[in-house]
Design an enzyme around this catalytic site. Structure first.
Site, PDB file in Angstrom:
ATOM      1  CB  SER A 187      -0.949  -0.006   1.195  1.00  0.00           C
ATOM      2  OG  SER A 187      -0.210  -0.009   2.398  1.00  0.00           O
ATOM      3  CG  HIS A 215      -4.606  -1.305  -0.468  1.00  0.00           C
ATOM      4  ND1 HIS A 215      -5.185  -0.067  -0.389  1.00  0.00           N
ATOM      5  CD2 HIS A 215      -4.021  -1.518   0.731  1.00  0.00           C
ATOM      6  CE1 HIS A 215      -4.944   0.481   0.794  1.00  0.00           C
ATOM      7  NE2 HIS A 215      -4.235  -0.382   1.494  1.00  0.00           N
ATOM      8  CE  LYS A 246      -7.420  -0.353   3.321  1.00  0.00           C
ATOM      9  NZ  LYS A 246      -6.679  -1.431   3.984  1.00  0.00           N
TER      10      LYS A 246
HETATM   11  C1  LIG Z   1      -6.398  -1.868   5.396  1.00  0.00           C
HETATM   12  C2  LIG Z   1      -5.636  -3.133   5.489  1.00  0.00           C
HETATM   13  C3  LIG Z   1      -5.888  -4.076   6.493  1.00  0.00           C
HETATM   14  C4  LIG Z   1      -6.853  -3.800   7.612  1.00  0.00           C
HETATM   15  O1  LIG Z   1      -8.166  -3.860   7.151  1.00  0.00           O
HETATM   16  P1  LIG Z   1      -9.349  -3.445   8.156  1.00  0.00           P
HETATM   17  O2  LIG Z   1     -10.542  -4.132   7.607  1.00  0.00           O
HETATM   18  O3  LIG Z   1      -9.432  -1.959   8.096  1.00  0.00           O
HETATM   19  O4  LIG Z   1      -8.949  -3.928   9.494  1.00  0.00           O
HETATM   20  C5  LIG Z   1      -5.218  -5.273   6.453  1.00  0.00           C
HETATM   21  N1  LIG Z   1      -4.300  -5.546   5.490  1.00  0.00           N
HETATM   22  C6  LIG Z   1      -4.018  -4.651   4.518  1.00  0.00           C
HETATM   23  C7  LIG Z   1      -3.010  -4.997   3.475  1.00  0.00           C
HETATM   24  C8  LIG Z   1      -4.652  -3.419   4.493  1.00  0.00           C
HETATM   25  O5  LIG Z   1      -4.353  -2.522   3.546  1.00  0.00           O
END
Ligand SMILES: *Cc1c(COP(=O)(O)O)cnc(C)c1O
Length: 399
Positions: A187, A215, A246
């Protein structure tokens, strides 16, 4: 027994807070007075264009998701006040798990309160001291924490370094099970894990592959099924974890999709699932609608891809150094932490909301502004951002 007096603890905590300030790492939260979307307002009365949300498909304020959440409130109530296995499973929960399983080409899936929990509760039930986990160095904090909770041997390879991964696979031949764990997309860099090579190595050395597709779910790959589909190796991935927070509406929640056996074992043994409340039905139903939208139509994904291509090309043409190839995470490389902060503030003053990232979130000397493109950006929004970047960049001597 001696207890630390409140004064000693307060002193210690204040020192820590002061250090965070001194290191320039103190984070302030900006309060939005609008829904999450492209044109947002803050409590400072400022109206800005948002270029830093994970709202890739623009679903966070989509009318169909809002309608679906409202209907579910009426039909299923507000909360469940129970974990899943006592009295916290409703029809929409299992329906969404089936939808997600199909979407990920897996037999079943299991919902969590967040992907942080999905990753936190994944490794410990599946792997023991006889096993080994081989993890990419840039993996998300939740994978790192999940691995810490598990007794398996731990091996780490430099980001996407396939020679180092192969070495680790050779070194761990003694293990009962080897699991390679990787983010599908890194990310901070907007780069996609080389899952074609990773799955090949996994086959050669008889290892399992776990991918965290936070992502990627919903927009990466020809039909939005993620980084595995992007590389044409979806069916060679054993376990997928991802977020509902997301691209898929940005509500909250996460999941693990895998074989029926793995999902069953997680339902029996995964601690963040067993000991934490069930997702609220309005969230589950709105997310169901998000998966249906993404499955039925290519429109948002195509718009996101077009926007990403336009923005990447325009920023490069303006003279900026951009990391990655095709992902809507578009890091603008500046290398200097202070410059990244100054530039982000200057862009905010120009009505473009972006965030500077610097050590320790990215390696020392690798400071950048990370922009994120959405299907909800119009061409005019993107042009406005490129123009502001160019003005500010020229003023600061970046371009
Ligand atoms: C955002 C993210 C998470 C956490 O996700 P949530 O549902 O907000 O807890 C885990 N792994 C990656 C790679 C992320 O980008």
């Amino acid at each position: 027994m001696a207890h630390a007096t409140p004064k000693a603890s307060e002193q210690h905590w204040q020192q820590t807070l002061d250090q965070i300030h001194t290191d320039g790492l103190f984070k302030r939260e900006r309060q939005l007075t609008t829904p999450q979307r492209i044109e947002i307002e803050t409590d400072q009365g400022q109206s800005v264009l948002n270029f830093c949300a994970n709202n890739y498909l623009g679903l966070a304020d989509h009318p169909a998701l809002i309608a679906s959440a409202k209907e579910a409130l009426d039909e299923y109530g507000f909360g469940l006040a129970s974990v899943r296995f006592i009295c916290g499973t409703q029809t929409p929960h299992r329906k969404l798990e089936h939808t997600i399983a199909r979407f990920c080409h897996q037999e079943d899936s299991i919902l969590y309160a967040a992907c942080f929990d999905a990753n936190g509760g994944l490794f410990e039930p599946l792997l023991g001291a006889e096993d080994a986990i081989i993890s990419d160095q840039l993996n998300h904090a939740s994978i790192i924490d999940g691995i810490r909770l598990c007794k398996a041997e731990r091996h780490r390879y430099p980001n996407a370094d396939m020679n180092a991964l192969e070495d680790a696979l050779k070194k761990t031949q003694h293990a009962r099970t080897r699991m390679i764990a990787t983010d599908g997309v890194f990310s901070m860099d907007g780069t996609i894990a080389p899952l074609d090579e990773i799955t090949q190595l996994a086959e050669r050395y008889d290892a399992l592959v776990m991918v965290d597709d936070c992502h990627a779910t919903g927009f990466l790959g020809p039909t939005g099924k993620g980084s595995g589909e992007h590389h044409g190796v979806m069916d060679k991935i054993d376990i997928v974890t991802s977020t509902l927070g997301k691209a898929m509406g940005g509500g909250m929640g996460g999941f693990t999709a895998a074989s029926a056996q793995v999902v069953e074992l997680l339902r029996q043994r995964s601690r963040p699932y067993l000991f934490s409340n069930s997702l609220t039905p309005s969230l589950v139903s709105a997310t169901q609608t998000a998966f249906e939208l993404v499955t039925e139509s290519d429109e948002l994904r195509q718009r996101l891809a077009d926007n990403t291509l336009f923005f990447r090309q325009a920023m490069k043409a303006a003279g900026f150094e951009i990391k990655g190839e095709e992902h809507p995470i578009v890091p603008v490389m500046l290398y200097d932490a202070e410059l990244a902060q100054t530039m982000a503030q200057a862009l905010l003053d120009e009505g473009i909301y972006v965030i500077g990232f610097f050590y320790p979130v990215v390696p020392q000397g690798q400071a950048r502004i990370r922009t994120q493109i959405s299907a909800a950006h119009t061409r005019a929004h993107l042009e406005q951002a490129v123009a502001a970047f160019t003005r500010v960049g020229q003023r600061l001597g970046v371009v």
